[in-house]
Design an enzyme around this catalytic site. Structure first.
Site, PDB file in Angstrom:
ATOM      1  N   SER A  83     -23.179 -16.654 -43.603  1.00 17.95           N
ATOM      2  CA  SER A  83     -24.444 -17.234 -43.500  1.00 17.95           C
ATOM      3  C   SER A  83     -24.754 -18.405 -44.254  1.00 17.95           C
ATOM      4  CB  SER A  83     -25.525 -16.230 -43.778  1.00 17.95           C
ATOM      5  OG  SER A  83     -26.720 -16.574 -43.457  1.00 17.95           O
ATOM      6  N   HIS A  93     -24.253 -16.992 -38.882  1.00 19.60           N
ATOM      7  CA  HIS A  93     -25.800 -17.146 -38.536  1.00 19.60           C
ATOM      8  C   HIS A  93     -26.203 -18.432 -38.422  1.00 19.60           C
ATOM      9  CE1 HIS A  93     -26.269 -13.245 -41.168  1.00 19.60           C
ATOM     10  NE2 HIS A  93     -25.902 -12.826 -40.252  1.00 19.60           N
ATOM     11  N   ASP A 140     -25.856  -8.405 -43.786  1.00 18.54           N
ATOM     12  CA  ASP A 140     -25.212  -8.215 -42.508  1.00 18.54           C
ATOM     13  C   ASP A 140     -23.663  -8.623 -42.915  1.00 18.54           C
ATOM     14  OD1 ASP A 140     -24.932  -8.224 -39.871  1.00 18.54           O
ATOM     15  OD2 ASP A 140     -25.326 -10.311 -39.741  1.00 18.54           O
TER      16      ASP A 140
END
Length: 362
Positions: free
Chosen positions: A171, A198, A292
């Site tokens: 991310s 992401h 995540d």
């Protein structure tokens, strides 16, 4: 109160960003610069906690300004630009030079009576404020400029089905971490790599092109029905869609479920990799916010896969790898150079079983 420097050559965008910061209340805008040269000077004078940096500006662009700032007086930088449909590679170049993340310039809409309301302002700035909050609690990246590229690596894609799979989830800070890892890998042999970063949908294709340019490896944007082929990199499409792996080892793009905040979702991808590839997979969690990937990595570990995560001190944001480590999903922890080394060894040793045997006896 945290100090923010706005760098943008559009007077309209300057006013929008300033209004969004003022509405939030806990940020102080210490200055507004219309080009990169002024941004460098104001960074030295005001020492802001974060810079909101545009890309295309007169006199000096945002990429050059980012490189200068990170080499001389490192400061957290968030790329904020409306030019996301053209020259997107500049956005990733800025991240390679040290910018921590990127976001599209917020657009503020009027209500049905043609009025600008606090509710509309709050909605327009929600993602921007979330990014700012995250980056202000993150590490300042240092030494993140891309090393001088060696000769372009020759793509050796054979079109044969991949026997092994590497899944990398990331991310905030991920694009630069990913490219630094892949630059050290000359060939993938019988292995495919699936990247789940992401990212907004508008950035995904340029991210793929940027990876190909800077690694020499064959990167493609993942599509439903695509077979996983050896010596190839697959990039998850951005936005509210996630990539998973079907039983026949083809890719399947699905809408990201409403209960999954982060997208493309790493947990979904890694869980499917565990189910399909089992011990013939390697899972890696890199820098990023929230958690995540932690449960997906645990699924891979329980299926016999090898699992790694980035060391927290080397991350821009350490939440994701730390969550994986706390869950017991990560078997080993390395900085980026160590992760590159482990991937190469895993590929060369023929996958999980041989890699585990050698490392267990070492």
């Amino acid at each position: 109160m945290k100090r923010i420097l706005i760098v943008n050559d559009s007077v309209l965008h300057q006013k929008i960003l300033l209004a969004l910061l003022e509405q939030h209340g806990k940020y102080q805008c210490v200055g507004v610069a219309g080009d990169g040269i002024t941004a460098i000077q104001m960074n030295q004078t005001y020492k802001p906690d974060l810079i909101l940096m545009d890309i295309h500006m007169p006199n000096m662009d945002g990429v050059t300004a980012t490189l200068n700032i990170m080499n001389n007086q490192p400061t957290r930088i968030l790329i904020v630009t409306c030019t996301v449909t053209a020259n997107l590679t500049h956005v990733f170049e800025a991240q390679a030079k040290g910018a921590m993340d990127a976001i599209k310039t917020p657009m503020v809409s009027l209500n049905s009576q043609g009025m600008l309301t606090p509710a509309n302002m709050s909605k327009a700035g929600e993602e921007l404020i979330h990014k700012i909050d995250t980056l202000l609690s993150a590490n300042i990246p240092r030494g993140l400029s891309l090393a001088a590229l060696q000769e372009q690596k020759q793509s050796l894609s054979t079109g044969l089905p991949a026997k092994k799979l590497v899944v990398i989830g990331a991310s905030t800070g991920g694009p630069n971490a990913i490219v630094r890892i892949l630059q050290e890998i000359s060939e993938l042999n019988d292995t495919a790599v699936l990247l789940v970063q992401h990212i907004d949908a508008v950035f995904a294709e340029s991210f793929r092109l940027w990876l190909t340019e800077h690694t020499g490896l064959d990167a493609t944007l993942a599509k439903t029905g695509q077979p996983l082929q050896s010596n190839r990199i697959y990039v998850a499409p951005g936005g509210r869609q996630s990539v998973t792996i079907a039983d026949d080892r083809t890719l399947k793009i699905i809408p990201t479920p409403e209960d999954r905040y982060y997208s493309p979702n790493i947990d979904l991808c890694m869980t499917s990799a565990a189910n399909v590839f089992g011990h013939n997979a390697l899972g890696i969690i890199l820098t990023g916010m929230a958690n995540d990937g932690a449960h997906g990595l645990l699924s891979m570990k329980e299926a016999g896969a090898t699992t790694l995560s980035q060391s927290p001190e080397s991350c821009v944001v350490d939440s994701m790898p730390r969550a994986a480590q706390q869950l017991g999903a990560s078997q080993s922890v390395y900085p980026l150079a160590g992760i590159s080394r482990e991937i190469k060894q895993w590929i060369q040793k023929g996958g999980c079983n041989e890699y585990t045997r050698i490392h267990s006896s070492a």
